[in-house]
Write a protein that holds these residues in place. Structure first.
Motif, mmCIF file in Angstrom:
data_model
loop_
_atom_site.group_PDB
_atom_site.id
_atom_site.type_symbol
_atom_site.label_atom_id
_atom_site.label_comp_id
_atom_site.label_asym_id
_atom_site.label_seq_id
_atom_site.Cartn_x
_atom_site.Cartn_y
_atom_site.Cartn_z
ATOM 1 N N GLU A 35 36.704 55.537 74.885
ATOM 2 C CA GLU A 35 38.007 55.997 75.356
ATOM 3 C C GLU A 35 38.883 54.806 75.729
ATOM 4 N N GLY A 36 38.262 53.783 76.325
ATOM 5 C CA GLY A 36 39.018 52.592 76.683
ATOM 6 C C GLY A 36 39.634 51.923 75.472
ATOM 7 N N LEU A 37 38.872 51.824 74.396
ATOM 8 C CA LEU A 37 39.392 51.216 73.176
ATOM 9 C C LEU A 37 40.553 52.024 72.616
ATOM 10 N N HIS A 38 40.453 53.342 72.711
ATOM 11 C CA HIS A 38 41.558 54.198 72.260
ATOM 12 C C HIS A 38 42.827 53.888 73.051
ATOM 13 N N PHE A 39 42.695 53.736 74.373
ATOM 14 C CA PHE A 39 43.850 53.393 75.207
ATOM 15 C C PHE A 39 44.405 52.028 74.799
ATOM 16 N N ILE A 40 43.519 51.066 74.602
ATOM 17 C CA ILE A 40 43.951 49.708 74.260
ATOM 18 C C ILE A 40 44.750 49.705 72.965
ATOM 19 N N GLU A 41 44.314 50.478 71.993
ATOM 20 C CA GLU A 41 44.978 50.506 70.686
ATOM 21 C C GLU A 41 46.374 51.093 70.760
ATOM 22 N N GLN A 42 46.703 51.807 71.840
ATOM 23 C CA GLN A 42 48.061 52.322 72.015
ATOM 24 C C GLN A 42 49.045 51.226 72.409
ATOM 25 N N LYS A 43 48.509 50.093 72.877
ATOM 26 C CA LYS A 43 49.311 48.917 73.240
ATOM 27 C C LYS A 43 50.399 49.247 74.275
ATOM 28 N N SER A 44 50.024 50.060 75.250
ATOM 29 C CA SER A 44 50.975 50.483 76.274
ATOM 30 C C SER A 44 50.742 49.797 77.613
ATOM 31 N N HIS A 45 49.794 48.854 77.671
ATOM 32 C CA HIS A 45 49.438 48.228 78.943
ATOM 33 C C HIS A 45 49.705 46.722 78.915
ATOM 34 N N ASP A 46 49.974 46.186 80.092
ATOM 35 C CA ASP A 46 50.265 44.760 80.225
ATOM 36 C C ASP A 46 49.030 43.953 80.607
ATOM 37 N N LEU A 47 48.000 44.630 81.107
ATOM 38 C CA LEU A 47 46.773 43.949 81.510
ATOM 39 C C LEU A 47 45.650 44.980 81.574
ATOM 40 N N ILE A 48 44.413 44.532 81.302
ATOM 41 C CA ILE A 48 43.256 45.432 81.280
ATOM 42 C C ILE A 48 42.175 44.891 82.206
ATOM 43 N N LEU A 49 41.637 45.771 83.061
ATOM 44 C CA LEU A 49 40.459 45.462 83.871
ATOM 45 C C LEU A 49 39.279 46.148 83.195
ATOM 46 N N LEU A 50 38.309 45.358 82.743
ATOM 47 C CA LEU A 50 37.250 45.876 81.873
ATOM 48 C C LEU A 50 35.865 45.609 82.472
#
Length: 226
Positions: A35-50
């Protein structure tokens, strides 16, 4: 600024969400790597905590896939794996920072601020370029060989996002979120109108670059082979 939290510990994820929103960040939360990868692929975030130890798809795999897709969103690993080799692996795979649990929230904030202070590769007055076009962000002018034209603020923001992600299919939701804002109630038709305007601008400067419609998904900036 919008931050994506990918953390399978739901209690910690909600605590981070609350603390970040108290510090005026917008957040999204998910609890597994897929699910996280799906969110990342939307390119809607400025930073990711993983997190690293995630169900379905682990954090290192998420990171590797993200970087293989040329997605450069800053990523901070937030994980209990604190051995030196773990840190080296995470950073070598493309993480921007590595924070070991347990940690003080103020330290996380400091690391986020540090990343925010870093100049992006498109800053410093250098035009964005792709194939035969270049775009001056400050002047909002599009150039192709000896021709040029001025863009409106919205046209410029949209073109800038395409130029940051050339030859990649960008979902409509990502374009609307990045250009109009994640909380905007703008209609889909507005996006289509501005894509039409950009196509006219590219035609005006006689560029070989085009905006291709990817049916049911979004748009892609590419070179016309006609």
């Amino acid at each position: 600024m919008r931050i994506l939290i990918i953390e399978d510990d739901k209690s910690l994820a909600e605590t981070l969400r609350f603390q970040l929103e108290q510090n005026h960040f917008e957040t999204d939360v998910c609890h597994d790597g897929e699910e996280g990868l799906h969110f990342i692929e939307q390119k809607s975030h400025d930073l990711i905590l993983l997190d690293r130890m995630l169900p379905i798809l682990d954090g290192i795999s998420v990171l590797k896939i993200t970087r293989a897709k040329n997605i450069s969103t800053p990523i901070i690993f937030v994980t209990a794996l604190g051995a030196l080799n773990d840190k080296i692996t995470g950073l070598d795979c493309g993480a921007d920072d590595y924070l070991v649990k347990p940690f003080d929230f103020e330290e996380l904030l400091a690391r986020i601020r540090c990343i925010l202070r870093r100049p992006s590769k498109w800053e410093g007055g250098k035009p964005l370029e792709f194939e035969d076009i270049s775009y001056d962000i400050q002047q909002k002018k599009l150039y192709c060989k000896d021709l040029s034209c001025s863009l409106s603020a919205r046209e410029g923001d949209l073109l800038e996002f395409f130029l940051r992600n050339p030859q990649q299919t960008i979902p409509r939701a990502s374009l609307l979120s990045k250009v109009w804002g994640p909380d905007s109630d703008v209609e889909d038709g507005n996006l289509d109108n501005y894509v039409y305007f950009l196509r006219r601008r590219l035609k005006t400067v006689k560029s070989s670059v085009q905006l291709r419609t990817v049916r049911g998904v979004g748009y892609q900036l590419e070179v016309s082979h006609v």
